[in-house]
Design an enzyme around this catalytic site. Sequence first.
Site: not given
Ligand code: APR
Length: 312
Positions: A95, A151, A11, A14, A175
């Site tokens: 999570n 930050r 996402g 990542g 955090h």
């Molecule tokens: N395996 C792989 N990927 C997964 C799984 C899983 N079991 N479950 C969810 N995902 C993927 C989602 O499909 C999504 O693409 O995790 C990704 C998360 O991306 P975003 O929704 O864009 O969230 P993001 O802003 O990247 O944050 C993710 O990081 O900084 C922390 O607080 C934030 O907990 C959050 C995490």
Amino acid sequence: MKNKVSIIGAGMTGATTAHWLAERELADLVLVDIVDGMPQGKALDLQESLPVIGKDVVVTGSNSFESTAGSDIVVITAGLPRKPGMSRDDLLSANAEIVGNSTRESLKYSPEAIIIVLTNPLDTMAYLAMKVGNLPPERIIGQAGILDSARMRAFVAMELGVSVENIHCYVLGGHGDDMVPLVRHSNVAGVPLAEILPADRLEAIVERTRKGGGEIVGLLKTGSAFYAPGAAVAQMVEAILKDKNLIVPTAAYMQGEYGLEDIFFGVPVQLGRQGVAKIIEYQLNEQEQEALKTSANGVKQTIAALESLVSF
Ligand code: APR
């Protein structure tokens, strides 16, 4: 042999982590996500950007953990981000399952990998990953301190109009909004912050740092920060792969340091090829110790909530 870094969750965080890492040309990269086609598409797009910037790494996208086999480092970003009005702890139950599963699957294919956790609530998710993976504490690190300190450095730079390279700030603790920006240990080109900034401006910077993640969430409305967290991970990965013994604040497992036991907590850590080479203990005054205690109590509560949800 080339290094390999896998990023679980392709996402915002990542994919941005992959971007920063590719720029550093440190390792071949694998992006894994559950969404069909998305990690493949992002990986290909990133790969196609590399001729422009002249970097030679292979970027692969996948929906399977098998592709992560033999990783030196696994970065876990999979999970839900915050929305406005949510605390990081509100993400706990959703999570926990994702991070637990990501850890188990990653270690199946890369039993020797060092794991860096980004998913929130960060300190508790790192704790969970260590327990479910049965990992030695040096191989599991939570990203947060570099981000929180960055930050604060950015805010000081904005205030003073000097280079960020001259600004050294250290934010410790969990955090969350009780994190502890250590003003006494922070400086601009060696001059203590308190000698440069008036008390009210300094206090405003400390407050803005503590709420820095929430400020971004409030502006974005649909998710949380990703550029700065991703950049922080890239610095951690570089320190580990190059065995730099770089001292940075990160979340590490406490075994008596700072009077804390059995929690992950943001402290200055020496990062090298084995992961956490050493935890550095600052001499803290009473006020700083109290602030860390308050922050640690918050983390302990979240870990207790986790333990009521999951059995390790
Ligand atoms: N395996 C792989 N990927 C997964 C799984 C899983 N079991 N479950 C969810 N995902 C993927 C989602 O499909 C999504 O693409 O995790 C990704 C998360 O991306 P975003 O929704 O864009 O969230 P993001 O802003 O990247 O944050 C993710 O990081 O900084 C922390 O607080 C934030 O907990 C959050 C995490």
